[in-house]
Design an enzyme around this catalytic site. Sequence first.
Site, PDB file in Angstrom:
ATOM      1  N   PRO A  69       0.841  -1.195   0.000  1.00  0.00           N
ATOM      2  CA  PRO A  69       0.000   0.000   0.000  1.00  0.00           C
ATOM      3  C   PRO A  69       0.880   1.251   0.000  1.00  0.00           C
ATOM      4  CG  PRO A  69      -0.172  -1.184   2.096  1.00  0.00           C
ATOM      5  CD  PRO A  69       0.694  -1.998   1.196  1.00  0.00           C
ATOM      6  N   HIS A  70       0.546   2.188  -0.872  1.00  0.00           N
ATOM      7  CA  HIS A  70       1.352   3.396  -0.982  1.00  0.00           C
ATOM      8  C   HIS A  70       0.504   4.570  -1.450  1.00  0.00           C
ATOM      9  CE1 HIS A  70       1.424   1.449  -4.937  1.00  0.00           C
ATOM     10  NE2 HIS A  70       1.483   2.675  -5.431  1.00  0.00           N
ATOM     11  N   CYS A  71       0.980   5.751  -1.126  1.00  0.00           N
ATOM     12  CA  CYS A  71       0.335   6.977  -1.598  1.00  0.00           C
ATOM     13  C   CYS A  71       1.376   8.087  -1.588  1.00  0.00           C
ATOM     14  CB  CYS A  71      -0.872   7.350  -0.739  1.00  0.00           C
ATOM     15  SG  CYS A  71      -0.468   7.775   0.976  1.00  0.00           S
TER      16      CYS A  71
END
Length: 153
Positions: A69-71
């Site tokens: 998960p990344h942003c």
Amino acid sequence: MNQLLEILDPKNIIFDFKATTKEDAIRKMISHMVATQSLDPAYEEETVSSLMNREKSMSTGIGSGVAIPHCSVHYVNELKCAMAIAPQGIDFDALDHGLVQIFIMLIVPKNKFQDHIKTLALIAKTLNIPEEREKLIKAKNFEEIQKAFLSKS
């Protein structure tokens, strides 16, 4: 894989991670980062929202028991990284429909996202090796994680 060890703070590794849903997993990882003072509590909900919005476009559960998960956000000045190990597996809507056991979360400064694409690719490539994943899933402390990654170098 030394690159991941360089960005991974031992205090941001959660062993025997327990979560019930994708959102629960993301919330627990972000809460952990806030508790370890790696992320400003003022941005906790905004970070969860950014990560969940990213998940709506396409799951970061890349398969083989791995999720990244990344942003990218405007309120961090440097890459923030956390890892969670869930030996039992968590339903994360992975692309292969399998349970996720290894989570590596990246929160990236908005103006530096391109710099970290290589990091994402490197993580995905290394965690594509079954033996490397098994070492991580069995790890009980940071030293065992170091050994798992350094054995690949």
